[in-house]
Write a protein that holds these residues in place. Structure first.
Motif, PDB file in Angstrom:
ATOM      1  N   LYS A 117      40.603  16.037 -29.748  1.00 18.83           N
ATOM      2  CA  LYS A 117      40.860  14.957 -28.792  1.00 18.83           C
ATOM      3  C   LYS A 117      40.516  13.600 -29.396  1.00 18.83           C
ATOM      4  CE  LYS A 117      40.700  17.571 -24.510  1.00 18.83           C
ATOM      5  NZ  LYS A 117      40.069  17.700 -23.182  1.00 18.83           N
ATOM      6  N   ARG A 118      39.516  13.563 -30.238  1.00 19.12           N
ATOM      7  CA  ARG A 118      39.164  12.308 -30.902  1.00 19.12           C
ATOM      8  C   ARG A 118      40.363  11.763 -31.672  1.00 19.12           C
ATOM      9  NH1 ARG A 118      33.768  11.247 -34.444  1.00 19.12           N
ATOM     10  NH2 ARG A 118      34.427   9.327 -35.481  1.00 19.12           N
ATOM     11  N   SER A 119      41.046  12.605 -32.445  1.00 23.38           N
ATOM     12  CA  SER A 119      42.204  12.121 -33.213  1.00 23.38           C
ATOM     13  C   SER A 119      43.405  11.856 -32.308  1.00 23.38           C
ATOM     14  CB  SER A 119      42.559  13.082 -34.355  1.00 23.38           C
ATOM     15  OG  SER A 119      43.079  14.293 -33.868  1.00 23.38           O
ATOM     16  N   ILE A 120      43.591  12.651 -31.263  1.00 25.96           N
ATOM     17  CA  ILE A 120      44.692  12.408 -30.318  1.00 25.96           C
ATOM     18  C   ILE A 120      44.493  11.061 -29.626  1.00 25.96           C
ATOM     19  CG2 ILE A 120      45.728  13.167 -28.133  1.00 25.96           C
ATOM     20  CD1 ILE A 120      45.113  16.083 -29.086  1.00 25.96           C
ATOM     21  N   TYR A 121      43.292  10.812 -29.147  1.00 31.22           N
ATOM     22  CA  TYR A 121      43.019   9.565 -28.429  1.00 31.22           C
ATOM     23  C   TYR A 121      43.129   8.359 -29.362  1.00 31.22           C
ATOM     24  CZ  TYR A 121      41.206  12.697 -24.760  1.00 31.22           C
ATOM     25  OH  TYR A 121      41.072  13.671 -23.799  1.00 31.22           O
ATOM     26  N   ALA A 122      42.664   8.504 -30.591  1.00 35.11           N
ATOM     27  CA  ALA A 122      42.794   7.407 -31.563  1.00 35.11           C
ATOM     28  C   ALA A 122      44.273   7.162 -31.889  1.00 35.11           C
ATOM     29  CB  ALA A 122      42.007   7.721 -32.831  1.00 35.11           C
ATOM     30  N   ALA A 123      45.025   8.232 -32.114  1.00 35.19           N
ATOM     31  CA  ALA A 123      46.457   8.097 -32.413  1.00 35.19           C
ATOM     32  C   ALA A 123      47.195   7.425 -31.262  1.00 35.19           C
ATOM     33  CB  ALA A 123      47.078   9.458 -32.714  1.00 35.19           C
ATOM     34  N   GLY A 124      46.740   7.661 -30.033  1.00 34.08           N
ATOM     35  CA  GLY A 124      47.349   7.050 -28.855  1.00 34.08           C
ATOM     36  C   GLY A 124      46.906   5.629 -28.618  1.00 34.08           C
ATOM     37  N   GLY A 125      46.019   5.114 -29.470  1.00 32.64           N
ATOM     38  CA  GLY A 125      45.577   3.724 -29.353  1.00 32.64           C
ATOM     39  C   GLY A 125      44.641   3.457 -28.188  1.00 32.64           C
ATOM     40  N   VAL A 126      43.974   4.493 -27.676  1.00 35.01           N
ATOM     41  CA  VAL A 126      43.030   4.298 -26.569  1.00 35.01           C
ATOM     42  C   VAL A 126      41.837   3.495 -27.100  1.00 35.01           C
ATOM     43  CG1 VAL A 126      41.490   5.465 -24.943  1.00 35.01           C
ATOM     44  CG2 VAL A 126      43.767   6.413 -25.418  1.00 35.01           C
ATOM     45  N   PRO A 127      41.573   2.307 -26.529  1.00 38.25           N
ATOM     46  CA  PRO A 127      40.541   1.426 -27.076  1.00 38.25           C
ATOM     47  C   PRO A 127      39.131   2.008 -27.128  1.00 38.25           C
ATOM     48  CG  PRO A 127      41.958   0.202 -25.583  1.00 38.25           C
ATOM     49  CD  PRO A 127      42.324   1.657 -25.450  1.00 38.25           C
ATOM     50  N   VAL A 128      38.744   2.799 -26.112  1.00 37.17           N
ATOM     51  CA  VAL A 128      37.385   3.351 -26.074  1.00 37.17           C
ATOM     52  C   VAL A 128      37.440   4.832 -25.719  1.00 37.17           C
ATOM     53  CG1 VAL A 128      35.096   3.249 -24.984  1.00 37.17           C
ATOM     54  CG2 VAL A 128      36.391   1.139 -25.357  1.00 37.17           C
ATOM     55  N   TYR A 129      36.775   5.632 -26.529  1.00 39.00           N
ATOM     56  CA  TYR A 129      36.576   7.052 -26.230  1.00 39.00           C
ATOM     57  C   TYR A 129      35.080   7.263 -26.098  1.00 39.00           C
ATOM     58  CZ  TYR A 129      36.561  12.180 -26.948  1.00 39.00           C
ATOM     59  OH  TYR A 129      36.372  13.543 -26.821  1.00 39.00           O
ATOM     60  N   LEU A 130      34.647   7.612 -24.883  1.00 41.09           N
ATOM     61  CA  LEU A 130      33.241   7.880 -24.601  1.00 41.09           C
ATOM     62  C   LEU A 130      33.052   9.382 -24.533  1.00 41.09           C
ATOM     63  CD1 LEU A 130      30.335   7.122 -23.770  1.00 41.09           C
ATOM     64  CD2 LEU A 130      31.199   6.885 -21.404  1.00 41.09           C
ATOM     65  N   LEU A 131      32.283   9.917 -25.469  1.00 41.57           N
ATOM     66  CA  LEU A 131      32.016  11.348 -25.551  1.00 41.57           C
ATOM     67  C   LEU A 131      30.554  11.582 -25.171  1.00 41.57           C
ATOM     68  CD1 LEU A 131      33.013  14.169 -26.318  1.00 41.57           C
ATOM     69  CD2 LEU A 131      32.427  13.639 -28.686  1.00 41.57           C
ATOM     70  N   ILE A 170      33.983  -3.665 -22.987  1.00 47.75           N
ATOM     71  CA  ILE A 170      35.372  -3.752 -22.548  1.00 47.75           C
ATOM     72  C   ILE A 170      35.485  -3.482 -21.044  1.00 47.75           C
ATOM     73  CG2 ILE A 170      36.001  -1.344 -22.989  1.00 47.75           C
ATOM     74  CD1 ILE A 170      38.652  -2.478 -24.203  1.00 47.75           C
ATOM     75  N   ILE A 171      34.564  -2.675 -20.505  1.00 43.76           N
ATOM     76  CA  ILE A 171      34.537  -2.365 -19.077  1.00 43.76           C
ATOM     77  C   ILE A 171      33.652  -3.362 -18.330  1.00 43.76           C
ATOM     78  CG2 ILE A 171      33.974  -0.558 -17.368  1.00 43.76           C
ATOM     79  CD1 ILE A 171      36.316   0.183 -19.190  1.00 43.76           C
ATOM     80  N   GLY A 172      32.741  -4.000 -19.063  1.00 46.34           N
ATOM     81  CA  GLY A 172      31.852  -4.997 -18.461  1.00 46.34           C
ATOM     82  C   GLY A 172      30.578  -4.411 -17.890  1.00 46.34           C
ATOM     83  N   ILE A 173      30.112  -3.280 -18.466  1.00 43.20           N
ATOM     84  CA  ILE A 173      28.880  -2.666 -17.964  1.00 43.20           C
ATOM     85  C   ILE A 173      28.019  -2.158 -19.118  1.00 43.20           C
ATOM     86  CG2 ILE A 173      29.926  -1.927 -15.784  1.00 43.20           C
ATOM     87  CD1 ILE A 173      29.942   0.981 -16.952  1.00 43.20           C
ATOM     88  N   ASP A 174      26.759  -1.957 -18.799  1.00 50.06           N
ATOM     89  CA  ASP A 174      25.858  -1.154 -19.609  1.00 50.06           C
ATOM     90  C   ASP A 174      25.648   0.120 -18.808  1.00 50.06           C
ATOM     91  OD1 ASP A 174      25.603  -2.983 -21.657  1.00 50.06           O
ATOM     92  OD2 ASP A 174      23.721  -3.823 -20.907  1.00 50.06           O
ATOM     93  N   LEU A 175      26.176   1.218 -19.307  1.00 49.14           N
ATOM     94  CA  LEU A 175      26.132   2.489 -18.592  1.00 49.14           C
ATOM     95  C   LEU A 175      24.699   3.005 -18.518  1.00 49.14           C
ATOM     96  CD1 LEU A 175      28.014   4.695 -17.331  1.00 49.14           C
ATOM     97  CD2 LEU A 175      27.940   5.801 -19.577  1.00 49.14           C
ATOM     98  N   ASP A 176      24.230   3.276 -17.314  1.00 49.23           N
ATOM     99  CA  ASP A 176      22.896   3.843 -17.102  1.00 49.23           C
ATOM    100  C   ASP A 176      22.989   5.354 -17.283  1.00 49.23           C
ATOM    101  OD1 ASP A 176      20.415   4.723 -16.240  1.00 49.23           O
ATOM    102  OD2 ASP A 176      20.617   3.924 -14.203  1.00 49.23           O
ATOM    103  N   THR A 177      22.307   5.882 -18.283  1.00 45.71           N
ATOM    104  CA  THR A 177      22.344   7.317 -18.581  1.00 45.71           C
ATOM    105  C   THR A 177      21.050   8.027 -18.177  1.00 45.71           C
ATOM    106  OG1 THR A 177      21.480   7.016 -20.815  1.00 45.71           O
ATOM    107  CG2 THR A 177      23.876   6.875 -20.543  1.00 45.71           C
ATOM    108  N   SER A 178      20.166   7.311 -17.517  1.00 45.78           N
ATOM    109  CA  SER A 178      18.826   7.850 -17.240  1.00 45.78           C
ATOM    110  C   SER A 178      18.842   9.068 -16.322  1.00 45.78           C
ATOM    111  CB  SER A 178      17.923   6.768 -16.647  1.00 45.78           C
ATOM    112  OG  SER A 178      18.433   6.341 -15.389  1.00 45.78           O
ATOM    113  N   ARG A 179      19.901   9.262 -15.558  1.00 44.90           N
ATOM    114  CA  ARG A 179      19.944  10.400 -14.639  1.00 44.90           C
ATOM    115  C   ARG A 179      20.914  11.488 -15.097  1.00 44.90           C
ATOM    116  NH1 ARG A 179      20.177   8.623  -8.625  1.00 44.90           N
ATOM    117  NH2 ARG A 179      19.371  10.728  -8.423  1.00 44.90           N
ATOM    118  N   PHE A 180      21.435  11.356 -16.323  1.00 50.18           N
ATOM    119  CA  PHE A 180      22.344  12.383 -16.839  1.00 50.18           C
ATOM    120  C   PHE A 180      21.565  13.673 -17.069  1.00 50.18           C
ATOM    121  CE2 PHE A 180      25.803   9.620 -19.107  1.00 50.18           C
ATOM    122  CZ  PHE A 180      26.103   9.015 -17.904  1.00 50.18           C
TER     123      PHE A 180
END
Length: 190
Positions: A117-131, A170-180
């Motif tokens: 999926k990393r290469s598919i998403y990059a090939a599709g020009g998706v600006p951000v891939y969050l894994l 690009i989304i305008g946030i700092d994602l809070d991961t403290s509750r993941f």
């Protein structure tokens, strides 16, 4: 694979009856069916969706995405696109309309999420891939897609541990991961 085979796979995929509790994706010409996600996975996706501002962004869970030049129709865990970027009907969002794709790694999706999926998403020009990897308790933000086909990749990647904010300018946030939530580590991951 020949053009006839490609059409047959696509036709089968379009008409596939997916059993309840499963999802099906077309990944580089192969139909991949997986069991539904667990609660840790779903809670992480929900948390990310809740943090992406809905006044500017559409946040679509398990939405199929079309990638020009790829025999792929993956179903990311979360698709983020600017409101109005794709107002058309149908089940496919074209990858050029997408700003960010989010995948949460599951026990059976490690290779697909980190490599295919990393290469598919990059090939599709998706600006951000969050894994997001609950086994490693990390978030990998990939940006600057380059290339085509299986060798496409992201030029920039930064990893943050759960608990640390994840900048998504690009989304305008700092994602809070403290509750993941986390899951026991896998024995072998990329």
């Amino acid at each position: 694979m020949t053009a006839v085979d490609d059409r047959r796979v696509h036709d089968v995929f379009e008409n596939l009856v997916v059993p309840e509790g499963f999802k099906a994706e077309l990944i580089r010409g192969e139909i991949v069916m997986t069991a539904g996600p667990d609660k840790v996975h779903n809670r992480i996706v929900q948390s990310v969706q809740d943090q992406v501002p809905s006044d500017r962004w559409e946040r679509l869970q398990t939405q199929d995405v079309a990638f020009p030049g790829e025999e792929s129709e993956p179903q990311p865990d979360l698709v983020v696109l600017e409101i109005g970027a794709d107002d058309g009907p149908g089940r496919l969002v074209p990858s050029p309309a997408v700003t960010m794709l989010v995948e949460v790694v599951s026990r059976t999706s490690v290779h697909r999420d980190y490599v295919e999926k990393r290469s598919i998403y990059a090939a599709g020009g998706v600006p951000v891939y969050l894994l997001i990897d609950p086994f490693k308790a990390t978030c990998l933000v990939m940006t600057e897609p380059v290339g085509t086909g299986p060798t496409a990749d992201y030029q920039s990647g930064r990893t943050r541990k759960f608990g640390d904010p994840v900048p998504l300018p690009i989304i305008g946030i700092d994602l809070d991961t403290s509750r993941f939530g986390t899951l026991p580590p896998l024995t072998a991951t990329p």
